[in-house]
Scaffold this motif. Structure first.
Motif, PDB file in Angstrom:
ATOM      1  N   UNK A 197     -93.543  38.328  16.561  1.00 47.60           N
ATOM      2  CA  UNK A 197     -94.131  39.613  16.240  1.00 47.60           C
ATOM      3  C   UNK A 197     -93.148  40.773  16.403  1.00 47.60           C
ATOM      4  N   UNK A 198     -92.439  40.800  17.498  1.00 47.73           N
ATOM      5  CA  UNK A 198     -91.612  41.972  17.813  1.00 47.73           C
ATOM      6  C   UNK A 198     -90.110  41.672  17.959  1.00 47.73           C
ATOM      7  N   UNK A 199     -89.739  40.415  17.813  1.00 48.70           N
ATOM      8  CA  UNK A 199     -88.327  40.025  17.938  1.00 48.70           C
ATOM      9  C   UNK A 199     -87.925  39.046  16.834  1.00 48.70           C
ATOM     10  N   UNK A 220     -88.006  46.920  17.001  1.00 44.16           N
ATOM     11  CA  UNK A 220     -88.106  48.363  17.229  1.00 44.16           C
ATOM     12  C   UNK A 220     -86.746  48.904  17.636  1.00 44.16           C
ATOM     13  N   UNK A 221     -86.353  50.019  17.036  1.00 51.94           N
ATOM     14  CA  UNK A 221     -85.079  50.642  17.389  1.00 51.94           C
ATOM     15  C   UNK A 221     -85.160  51.303  18.757  1.00 51.94           C
ATOM     16  N   UNK A 222     -84.401  50.778  19.713  1.00 47.29           N
ATOM     17  CA  UNK A 222     -84.357  51.397  21.037  1.00 47.29           C
ATOM     18  C   UNK A 222     -83.046  50.984  21.715  1.00 47.29           C
ATOM     19  N   UNK A 246     -78.047  55.583  17.247  1.00 53.06           N
ATOM     20  CA  UNK A 246     -77.235  54.493  16.688  1.00 53.06           C
ATOM     21  C   UNK A 246     -77.118  53.270  17.585  1.00 53.06           C
ATOM     22  N   UNK A 247     -77.703  53.335  18.807  1.00 53.85           N
ATOM     23  CA  UNK A 247     -77.609  52.182  19.703  1.00 53.85           C
ATOM     24  C   UNK A 247     -78.927  51.416  19.754  1.00 53.85           C
ATOM     25  N   UNK A 248     -78.839  50.136  20.031  1.00 54.97           N
ATOM     26  CA  UNK A 248     -79.984  49.238  19.889  1.00 54.97           C
ATOM     27  C   UNK A 248     -79.679  48.035  20.783  1.00 54.97           C
TER      28      UNK A 248
END
Lengths: 336, 336
Positions: A215-217, A237-239, A289-291
């Motif tokens: 779902x999320x990965x 999700x971008x984080x 720009x980092x994730x």
């Protein structure tokens, strides 16, 4: 004829031995001895009942009498919290005292347990402990980066059998992380996109290197993977910071990580591996720009003089073929 | 308390375990089995008489009937000369065909020989062969860098017993070399000095990390050494490219390299090791800020999850103590 591939995220060139590549099954260690571990060892400092042997507990999940996950100071820590960071210059040389933190996260009470065999909730507890310790240490003024990692098996550098991870908090941004930050920044400045989001988008479109979508990965093998079966797990999700993982993501990462490691466990007969959570510098958590992501590196080959002398790795497997192989691996029925 | 040290040349931070450091003698492998090799093996492709098993000879020193050093194409080359280099873009990904060269340099006719046990002139012949092949490949338009390296022993990644080195010519400047070039350029631009010349000057002044001084070369352990007993051999003369080594330097490097490896051989009981000649990009040989050198990395420890996840290495030995130890090692009398 081999192929050189460029890794946009790490800025490394790798040589992929496309023609002479080994088949996935060739990475099964021939005649590897199966080691059956006991559920409990009275002399293991991480087994229940021996809590006094690991002073400096920093976290305990579960109850006093029946803990699920514990974290403790590493008695032989590479860095320790007893000093003030600060650079020292002597002649042309720069140094600083080894200030920081080094903790051990004991993943499970059972001596013979491992992530591929745990219940989803148990894996979730490990990730919850990672997050808890990450946030606690990230608030320390002197800490610039936090590396959470796991060594599984002797070729991956561990001598302790009891399942555990480690966390090192450093007073500097590691040069390798800075290099990734810099690559991501340049990509963002020229394209307006996060290079990690863009990579994920491309991989989901191409499908050839995907190992598992939840779902999320998404777990997949990098296009310019530097080692056989190297696998990345990206949050959709971008984080930037692992510390911002939310409850739903913890639950889903537990499923993704467990199932990805299960594919390695059953497909390659419990190979030695390392994984590391690549979170960005703790003070730069808001950047566009980092994730963060998680990187799994099975230890199936070893670098030699060419790798040490050039930084270019030779990968004797095809990421597309290895991903296809892992996609097909299913745990035997009856396994939880 | 450990110490973080910054390597000016490689731009790496390393953690030196100053207090818990192992003593030099601790790196002797306990109970290591001594393997006595035969002088000649009929089934070894590198032994005299089997020259037909290694097609594509590129160099032969000595005479037709009694060669001293040979170089041949690597039958399982990582790169091969049969194609035109050229980058290909597909989506966000960059690749190129694996064009280049990969040769094997057979160092000696005797199957059981190794550099610490050779005559000085024999080591000189190996270096002469390196130079010959370097210059020949450097003139190829498509070649950007040449890496000459040696893997000794199984933990250093070799499976062939017969003494040999390798040479890989790449169609790209390896990112790791580019990073050193960039560090050296910045240092030169701000100080007007070559960082390698400056480092050598400082090391000769401080003396603590010197292993061996000869007429034209100095071997020493880097201040921020990333692995136990890692040793650099710097030419005293400022020159960017290994290809420009002159006859007097070849003679002296043979002495320095042989004696440095002899100290490792006798002091640590023939440890596995890699060495690599770090020559600068072949088209940038005239620059004021580049300086070739040779790097020896004994394989006494292995990177684990922390190193893979951060790029920071933990060195469990003190370079100053290891250098002192090696300075004292003398070959047993009677050895040539």
């Amino acid at each position: 004829m081999s192929e050189l591939r460029y890794n946009l995220i790490t800025r490394d060139w790798v040589i992929i031995a496309t023609e002479r590549a080994k088949r996935p099954k060739d990475f099964l260690k021939a005649g590897k001895e199966k080691k059956i571990l006991p559920e409990y060892r009275p002399d293991c400092p991480f087994c229940p009942g021996n809590e006094a042997k690991t002073p400096g507990e920093t976290l305990r999940l579960g109850s006093e009498s029946a803990w699920k996950v514990r974290s403790v100071y590493n008695l032989f820590g590479a860095l320790s919290p007893d000093t003030q960071p600060g650079r020292k210059i002597s002649g042309i040389y720069l140094s600083m005292q080894g200030s920081g933190n080094h903790e051990v996260i004991i993943e499970h009470p059972r001596h013979d347990m491992m992530i591929p065999l745990m219940k989803d909730e148990e894996v979730g507890d490990i990730i919850r402990a990672y997050k808890n310790r990450y946030l606690s240490l990230a608030s320390d003024k002197g800490i610039e980066a936090i590396i959470i990692f796991k060594n599984h098996g002797s070729s991956a550098g561990t001598s302790l059998e009891h399942p555990h991870s480690q966390l090192v908090a450093t007073p500097i941004v590691p040069p390798q992380i800075r290099s990734r930050v810099s690559a991501a920044m340049n990509y963002f400045d020229s394209t307006g996109r996060c290079i990690f989001c863009k990579t994920l988008e491309e991989e989901l479109k191409e499908k050839a290197r995907i190992v598992l979508e939840t779902d999320k990965f998404v777990s997949f093998m990098p296009y310019a993977s530097y080692a056989p079966f190297m696998t990345w797990i990206f949050p959709r999700r971008h984080v930037a910071s692992f510390g911002e993982i939310n409850d739903a993501e913890i639950k889903d990462l537990a499923i993704n990580l467990k199932n990805t490691l299960q594919k390695l466990y059953y497909g390659l007969d419990n190979p030695d591996f390392n994984y590391a959570i690549r979170s960005m510098p703790v003070k730069e958590s808001g950047t566009e720009y980092l994730h963060w992501y998680l990187s799994i590196i099975p230890r199936l080959t070893q670098p030699a003089g060419f790798e040490l002398g050039s930084g270019i790795f030779i990968n004797t497997s095809l990421p597309e073929e290895s991903a296809e192989f892992l996609r097909q691996v299913k745990p035997p029925s009856g396994e939880r």
